[in-house]
Write a protein that holds these residues in place. Structure first.
Motif: not given
Length: 303
Positions: A68-70, A77-80, A164-166, A171-172
Motif C-alpha cells: 500500500s506504500i507507493d 518514510i526513508g527521509r524520516q 536492502h533498499v531495492t 519497509l517490511k
C-alpha cells in the motif's frame, strides 16, 4: 544472478573514471550541499503541492501492507528514518569525502534494480564500524568504516545497503513491527528524545526507527543483501570479494570491541555470512576479482 560478461567488463572500465568526474557530474544538492536540507530535521519545509503524507498516515499504511506504500511515501518514510540517524550522529564535516562517497554510491546505485530513486549517501561522524540504509535511497556509512576499508570493500558495503533498499527490507521490517504491537509498547516506554529530531518526525516514527536500527533486520534479509550485493558490486566494476574481505574483518573482531558492538549485535555471525556467500558465489565471479587494492585517500587525491 550471473550477469553477461560484457556488462560486467563495461562496469570495470567505467567505475574508476566515474569516481574522478568533476563535482557537477552529480546533482550537488542531492550529493552533498543539499543533504542537510533534504534530511536534517527542521531545515526544509515542503511546498504545499509537494507536502508529504502525515506521519500518522504512514504508520497506518505500514500497519496494513507494504504494497500500500507507493514510492513517494516510501521516500518520505526513508527521509524520516534518516532524520533519526542524523539526530544520533552528525555528518562528517569533510565535503571532499562526502562528494567521493556520493559519487561511489550513485554509480553503484545506477547498476541496481531501482536506479531512478533519489539516492543520497553520507558519512556519519562516528568511529564505530557500521552502515545504515533507509527506504527510498538513503545510505550512510560511518567514518569508522571509511578509515578501515579500501575502495572495493567500501563498494561491497554500499552495494549491500543498496540491496536492502531495492528489496524493501526496512519497509517490511517496519510493517511487521507496526502490525505486531511493538509500536504501542515502544510509545508506552516513553523513549527519551532529542527535541531537534522530534520537531521533524512523530514520536511513532522515532520509536519505530530507533527500535529498527538497534535490533537489526531479519537474518534472511542480511543473507540476501550479501548475496545480491556482491553481484551488484561486480556489475559496478568492483572486486566482488570486497564484501567478503569486510566480513573477514568482522569475523576476527573481538565481541567486546566497542567499535564493532552494534554491527555484531544486529547482524548474523560473520562466519555464517561468509559460508553462505561461499556457497552462493562459488567460482562464478572469480574472473572479476583480483583487482589491485585502492586506498580511499589515494582515490580522492586522483580527482
Amino acid at each position: 544472478m550471473k550477469q553477461p560478461a560484457r556488462f560486467l567488463l563495461a562496469g570495470v572500465a567505467c567505475a574508476a573514471s566515474l569516481l574522478m568526474l568533476p563535482a557537477h557530474a552529480q546533482d550537488p544538492g542531492r550529493a552533498l550541499g543539499g543533504i542537510l536540507r533534504q534530511i536534517a530535521p527542521g531545515l526544509a519545509t515542503p511546498q504545499p503541492a509537494q507536502r508529504a503524507p502525515a506521519t500518522n498516515d504512514l504508520i497506518e499504511m505500514l500497519s496494513q501492507s507494504v504494497d500500500s506504500i507507493d514510492e513517494p511515501r516510501e521516500i518520505e518514510i526513508g527521509r524520516q528514518l534518516a532524520s533519526v540517524l542524523l539526530g544520533s550522529k552528525p555528518l562528517v564535516r569533510d565535503p571532499a569525502l562526502q562528494r567521493y562517497v556520493n559519487r561511489l554510491g550513485r554509480w553503484i546505485s545506477l547498476q541496481s534494480a531501482r536506479p531512478h530513486l533519489p539516492w543520497t549517501f553520507g558519512v556519519l561522524d562516528d568511529p564505530g564500524f557500521n552502515a545504515f540504509a533507509a527506504p527510498g535511497g538513503y545510505i550512510f556509512v560511518t567514518k569508522g568504516v571509511v578509515d578501515l576499508v579500501d575502495e572495493a570493500e567500501l563498494a561491497g558495503i554500499i552495494a549491500h545497503e543498496i540491496t536492502h533498499v531495492t528489496e524493501k527490507h526496512h519497509l517490511k521490517a517496519l510493517s511487521a513491527k507496526a502490525r505486531s504491537g511493538v509500536l504501542t509498547q515502544l510509545l508506552a516506554s516513553q523513549v527519551r528524545t532529542n527535541n531537534v529530531v522530534t520537531g521533524a518526525i512523530s514520536q511513532q516514527m522515532l520509536a519505530l526507527g530507533r527500535d529498527l536500527y538497534s535490533s537489526g533486520l531479519d537474518q534472511g534479509d542480511e543473507f540476501e543483501s550479501d548475496r545480491l550485493g556482491v553481484h551488484l558490486a561486480a556489475r559496478a566494476g568492483f572486486d566482488p570479494y570486497g564484501l567478503p574481505a569486510v566480513l573477514q574483518q568482522l569475523r576476527t573482531a573481538a565481541p567486546d570491541n566497542p567499535l564493532f558492538t552494534l554491527t555484531l549485535s544486529t547482524h548474523p555471525p560473520a562466519q555464517t555470512r561468509l559460508e553462505r556467500l561461499e556457497l552462493a558465489m562459488g567460482s562464478r565471479l572469480d574472473a572479476y576479482s583480483g583487482k589491485p587494492s585502492v586506498a580511499i585517500g589515494r582515490r580522492m587525491q586522483q580527482r
